[in-house]
Design an enzyme around this catalytic site. Structure first.
Site, mmCIF file in Angstrom:
data_model
loop_
_atom_site.group_PDB
_atom_site.id
_atom_site.type_symbol
_atom_site.label_atom_id
_atom_site.label_comp_id
_atom_site.label_asym_id
_atom_site.label_seq_id
_atom_site.Cartn_x
_atom_site.Cartn_y
_atom_site.Cartn_z
ATOM 1 N N ASP A 11 41.273 47.288 43.199
ATOM 2 C CA ASP A 11 42.370 47.256 44.164
ATOM 3 C C ASP A 11 43.077 48.671 44.340
ATOM 4 O O ASP A 11 42.978 49.467 43.608
ATOM 5 C CB ASP A 11 43.334 46.053 43.585
ATOM 6 C CG ASP A 11 42.716 44.743 43.775
ATOM 7 O OD1 ASP A 11 42.152 44.670 44.634
ATOM 8 O OD2 ASP A 11 43.690 43.913 43.107
ATOM 9 N N LYS A 34 44.656 46.056 49.219
ATOM 10 C CA LYS A 34 45.502 45.539 50.256
ATOM 11 C C LYS A 34 46.786 46.148 50.134
ATOM 12 O O LYS A 34 47.205 46.300 49.137
ATOM 13 C CB LYS A 34 45.444 44.143 50.095
ATOM 14 C CG LYS A 34 44.189 43.136 49.935
ATOM 15 C CD LYS A 34 44.560 41.794 49.814
ATOM 16 C CE LYS A 34 43.282 40.886 49.892
ATOM 17 N NZ LYS A 34 42.443 41.168 48.435
ATOM 18 N N MET A 78 56.324 42.481 44.500
ATOM 19 C CA MET A 78 56.104 42.967 46.089
ATOM 20 C C MET A 78 57.192 42.600 46.792
ATOM 21 O O MET A 78 57.119 41.780 48.104
ATOM 22 C CB MET A 78 54.744 42.196 46.627
ATOM 23 C CG MET A 78 53.553 42.481 45.690
ATOM 24 S SD MET A 78 52.059 41.504 46.220
ATOM 25 C CE MET A 78 52.629 40.018 45.195
#
Length: 467
Positions: free
Chosen positions: A247, A269, A383
């Protein structure tokens, strides 16, 4: 190679240790573990030596004589004046008995290495007496790479040696065992599922000889970024992987620890920018495993805390591929430690809640803001950078005080980490003033006041000095 390494069977064979102190006891414990018939002789045996070896060795308080040495296959000398040691060494050599004198390599016919004992699996490291501390350091380094159940794996394989010989041609046996030790059955043994491993092993041995090698998927947490926070198990898997899918949050320092010839695929991502769609990631995991490869899906933090590891686990399992999980230190724990901040504290917070500030597209996170505001404990938002203004405003609107301390931790545990702290009412300002882009964590609650970090005032003063 100055000395030839060999493993000697000492079961029921006589070994003599001369001395009664700490060094004698350390050697005695080794010899007892090795199954020797042990005699410890010294003019004075310490109370600890007597207590630890009671019923395990003959304990004699007197000076040794030549007959004691001649009756042994190995002799350890752990104490004594120089002239005594020289006489005992000479007597041993005349009798053809191998001798070791602690810290006197010039008198040693053999040395005792640093030992890693995993039952059937024994690893020894020797510096030929030149640097025993280095030997102990190397032992610690190697020990970290060995699974705790590797001895059980050797025992398991031993149970099937005859069956493999009878079922598999000699020319194919080596390949069979290589597949076994790198495959899912060995992984089952190492995780403690020996019943399942026996069932799978019988199916493998009795299956078609041409059956393709079966792959395996490991979903592994890489932690918050500092390679020193990678778990020992994760490190072992990285160094054995054929394929690694990693990731955006996995640091270069952690990737550098992986097996050099492993195939590596970036599948990270970012918000509104998915390098590889999730369904394609899952399809790749299955495809690589069906090619017989050991696949590591490497995810920042912990795979099962906002990491979509659960979805990948379900997909791989549904495809009939063996899959195992290795947790990592989640960002909340790692970043809090990096800021020297407790997430719970008896004086400030009795609980901690993890939420995600991320939503599909540009939408708002679907959270129960009233419940979160009413908790009055530590709230950690993953996030949440792009929605920080909105998050702060919603919590205040639903009853959380604007003066509630907050900390924004960007790239926590890494060399370039950034920690800014202030209040909930300032949350958007903190993001802007610190030029925080992410990955970053928002910690909201009284414990945030305890964090190391810069305030808006400190940032402003720094900017004035630069200007």
């Amino acid at each position: 190679m100055n000395r030839f390494p060999a493993y000697i069977s000492l079961d029921d064979r006589p070994v003599l240790i001369i001395g009664g102190g700490a060094s004698a006891l350390a050697k005695a414990r080794l010899m007892v573990t090795a199954g020797a018939t042990l005699t410890v002789i010294g003019e004075k045996l310490s109370r600890e030596t007597k207590s630890a070896l009671k019923g395990k060795a003959r304990l004699i308080e007197r000076a040794p004589v030549v007959a004691d040495i001649e009756a042994s296959v190995l002799v350890f000398i752990t104490e004594g004046a120089n002239d005594q040691v020289e006489r005992w060494v000479e007597a041993a050599r005349i009798a053809g008995v191998l001798v070791n004198v602690v810290d006197r390599p010039e008198y040693c016919d053999f040395t005792t290495p640093s030992i890693i004992d995993r039952g059937r699996v024994t690893v020894s490291i020797s510096t030929d007496g030149a640097a025993p501390v280095l030997g102990r350091k190397l032992r610690a380094d190697i020990e970290a790479l060995l699974p705790s159940k590797v001895g059980s794996l050797a025992d398991f394989a031993d149970q099937y040696r005859d069956a493999v010989k009878s079922k598999i041609n000699e020319s194919e046996r080596r390949q069979f065992w290589e597949r076994f030790f790198e495959g899912p059955i060995a992984a089952q043994v190492l995780t403690g599922d020996e019943a399942g491993a026996h069932e799978a092993m019988l199916a493998l041995i009795n299956g078609p000889a041409s059956e393709a090698r079966e792959g395996v998927v490991h979903i592994v947490g890489a932690g918050p970024g500092d390679p020193d926070l990678l778990t020992i198990k994760a490190l072992r898997l990285l160094q054995r992987a054929d394929v690694i899918l990693y990731d955006r949050l996995v640091s270069d320092d952690i990737l550098a620890l992986a097996r050099r010839d492993a195939e590596r695929f970036y599948v990270g991502k970012a918000k509104a920018n998915h390098a590889v769609p999730q369904d394609e990631i899952e399809a790749r995991l299955v495809a690589f495993a069906r090619e017989g490869k050991m696949v590591v899906r490497l995810k920042g933090g912990d795979p099962f805390i906002f990491g979509r590891g659960g979805e990948e686990l379900e997909t791989v399992r549904a495809a009939g591929i063996p899959v195992f999980t290795t947790p990592g230190i989640t960002a909340a724990a790692g970043c809090a430690a990096a800021a020297n901040m407790a997430l719970t504290h008896r004086d400030h917070s009795q609980a901690v809640t993890f939420v995600t500030g991320h939503a599909k597209g540009e939408g708002e996170p679907d959270l129960d803001w009233s419940a979160l505001a009413a908790l009055k404990n530590t709230l950690v938002v993953y996030m949440g950078v792009s929605k920080a203004d909105s998050i702060g405003a919603k919590l205040i609107a639903h009853g959380r005080e604007a003066s509630t301390p907050v900390a924004v931790i960007e790239k926590g545990t890494r060399a370039d980490q950034k920690i800014i702290k202030g209040t909930l009412g300032q949350l958007g300002q903190l993001i802007d003033a610190g030029s925080v882009i992410g990955p970053a964590l928002l910690v909201i609650g009284e414990v945030a006041a305890l964090a190391d970090g810069e305030t808006l005032l400190a940032i402003a003063q720094k900017e004035r000095l630069v200007a």
